[in-house]
Design a protein around this motif. Structure first.
Motif, short mmCIF file in Angstrom:
data_model
loop_
_atom_site.label_atom_id
_atom_site.label_comp_id
_atom_site.label_asym_id
_atom_site.label_seq_id
_atom_site.Cartn_x
_atom_site.Cartn_y
_atom_site.Cartn_z
N THR A 160 -17.95 -8.71 94.68
CA THR A 160 -19.14 -7.99 94.23
C THR A 160 -19.99 -7.63 95.44
O THR A 160 -20.50 -8.51 96.12
N PRO A 161 -20.16 -6.33 95.72
CA PRO A 161 -20.92 -5.95 96.92
C PRO A 161 -22.43 -6.15 96.74
O PRO A 161 -22.96 -5.98 95.65
N PHE A 162 -23.09 -6.50 97.83
CA PHE A 162 -24.55 -6.61 97.83
C PHE A 162 -25.18 -5.23 97.69
O PHE A 162 -26.11 -5.04 96.93
N PHE A 163 -24.65 -4.27 98.45
CA PHE A 163 -25.17 -2.91 98.41
C PHE A 163 -24.29 -2.02 97.54
O PHE A 163 -23.10 -2.23 97.43
N THR A 164 -24.91 -1.01 96.97
CA THR A 164 -24.22 -0.04 96.14
C THR A 164 -24.11 1.28 96.90
O THR A 164 -24.78 1.48 97.90
N ALA A 165 -23.27 2.15 96.39
CA ALA A 165 -23.20 3.51 96.94
C ALA A 165 -24.50 4.23 96.60
O ALA A 165 -24.99 4.16 95.47
N LEU A 166 -25.07 4.91 97.58
CA LEU A 166 -26.34 5.62 97.40
C LEU A 166 -26.15 7.11 97.69
O LEU A 166 -25.24 7.49 98.42
N ASP A 167 -27.04 7.93 97.16
CA ASP A 167 -27.00 9.36 97.43
C ASP A 167 -27.55 9.70 98.81
O ASP A 167 -27.21 10.72 99.38
N SER A 168 -28.42 8.84 99.35
CA SER A 168 -28.96 9.05 100.69
C SER A 168 -29.29 7.69 101.29
O SER A 168 -29.44 6.70 100.57
N TRP A 169 -29.42 7.64 102.61
CA TRP A 169 -29.67 6.36 103.24
C TRP A 169 -31.11 5.93 103.03
O TRP A 169 -31.98 6.72 102.69
N VAL A 170 -31.33 4.63 103.28
CA VAL A 170 -32.66 4.03 103.17
C VAL A 170 -33.02 3.48 104.55
O VAL A 170 -32.30 2.62 105.07
N ASP A 171 -34.08 3.99 105.15
CA ASP A 171 -34.53 3.50 106.45
C ASP A 171 -35.28 2.18 106.25
O ASP A 171 -36.20 2.10 105.42
N LEU A 172 -34.90 1.19 107.06
CA LEU A 172 -35.48 -0.14 106.94
C LEU A 172 -36.05 -0.60 108.28
O LEU A 172 -35.62 -0.15 109.33
N THR A 173 -36.98 -1.54 108.20
CA THR A 173 -37.55 -2.18 109.37
C THR A 173 -37.27 -3.67 109.27
O THR A 173 -37.58 -4.28 108.24
N LEU A 174 -36.71 -4.24 110.33
CA LEU A 174 -36.46 -5.69 110.37
C LEU A 174 -37.79 -6.41 110.52
O LEU A 174 -38.56 -6.13 111.44
N VAL A 175 -38.08 -7.35 109.59
CA VAL A 175 -39.35 -8.06 109.65
C VAL A 175 -39.18 -9.57 109.85
O VAL A 175 -40.16 -10.26 110.14
N GLU A 176 -37.96 -10.07 109.72
CA GLU A 176 -37.74 -11.51 109.93
C GLU A 176 -36.26 -11.77 110.18
O GLU A 176 -35.40 -11.15 109.56
N THR A 177 -36.00 -12.70 111.08
CA THR A 177 -34.66 -13.27 111.24
C THR A 177 -34.84 -14.78 111.35
O THR A 177 -35.86 -15.27 111.86
N ARG A 178 -33.85 -15.48 110.86
CA ARG A 178 -33.90 -16.94 110.89
C ARG A 178 -32.47 -17.46 110.80
O ARG A 178 -31.67 -16.93 110.02
N THR A 179 -32.16 -18.47 111.59
CA THR A 179 -30.83 -19.07 111.54
C THR A 179 -30.92 -20.41 110.83
O THR A 179 -31.79 -21.23 111.13
N PHE A 180 -30.00 -20.63 109.92
CA PHE A 180 -29.91 -21.87 109.15
C PHE A 180 -28.68 -22.64 109.59
O PHE A 180 -27.78 -22.08 110.22
#
Length: 187
Positions: A154-174
Motif C-alpha cells: 500500500t503506497p503512502f503517496f497516490t498518483a496526482l494530477d500535479s506536483w505538490v511543493d513542500l518545505t522540510l520543517v523537521e527531521t529526527r532520527t529514531f
C-alpha cells in the motif's frame, strides 16, 4: 482554518503496508511509539478510513486489559479512545469510541471540517489520505521511514494530477534507523 496532517510509518520504498496488509515490519521503537502517542494527544480530530479503523478499533480500546500491556501502550489506548474521530466508510453502519460515521463524500466533509476553527486534524489510512491529497487538502506530511524495502504493498503517496511543493520543517532520527521527516505544503 484547521491544518490537515497525514503521517504514517513508511518503508524506504514508500509503502505503509506490505502486500496482504502486513505491518510486521513497522513495529516502532519505544521512542517512536511515544512520538506517535504524543501526536494523538495533540490532535483535535482524527479522520480514519475504514481499513485503518478496522485495524485500530478492535485493539486500542481494550489494550489496557491485556496483562502484557506496557504503560505507554495503555496511555496510547486512553488517548486514542478520548480523541474525537470521524470514520469515513460506505460499508460500516456504526462506530464507537468517541467517533462519528460519515458515509457521504469525504472531500466535501473534510473541506467543511478544515474550514472550522480548531486545532490540527490527522488523516489516517492510505485510501482516505489519497482522496484528500488529490483534492489538495493535505497541509502537512509526516513520514517515519523505516530501513526496509518491501517491494510492493500500500503506497503512502497516490498518483496526482500535479506536483505538490513542500518545505522540510523537521527531521529526527529514531532508534533502529527510522528517520522522521515532516514537510509542510508551500503556500
Amino acid at each position: 482554518m484547521r491544518k490537515l496532517i497525514y503521517g504514517m510509518n513508511v518503508s524506504l520504498d514508500g509503502y505503509t503496508a506490505a502486500p496482504g496488509g502486513d505491518l510486521g515490519w513497522s513495529v516502532p521503537s519505544d521512542e517512536l511509539f511515544q512520538y506517535w502517542s504524543d501526536r494523538v494527544a495533540a490532535t483535535e480530530l482524527a479522520l480514519y478510513g475504514r481499513k485503518l479503523w478496522d485495524a485500530m478499533s478492535p485493539h486500542w480500546p481494550f489494550v489496557a486489559q491485556r496483562p502484557d500491556t506496557t504503560p505507554a501502550e495503555a496511555e496510547f489506548g486512553r488517548r486514542w479512545v478520548d480523541m474525537p474521530k470521524v470514520v469515513f466508510s460506505s460499508t460500516l453502519t456504526e462506530v464507537g469510541w468517541n467517533s462519528r460515521l460519515v458515509t457521504g463524500d469525504p472531500v466535501a466533509e473534510i473541506t467543511r471540517l478544515k474550514a472550522e476553527d480548531g486545532g490540527p486534524m490527522d488523516i489516517g489510512g492510505a485510501t482516505l489520505a489519497a482522496t484528500a491529497m488529490r483534492a489538495g487538502l493535505v497541509d502537512e506530511y509526516v513520514l517515519a521511514t523505516a530501513p526496509v524495502v518491501l517491494g510492493g504493498g500500500t503506497p503512502f503517496f497516490t498518483a496526482l494530477d500535479s506536483w505538490v511543493d513542500l518545505t522540510l520543517v523537521e527531521t529526527r532520527t529514531f532508534p533502529e534507523g527510522v528517520v522522521l521527516t515532516r514537510y509542510e505544503k508551500r503556500r
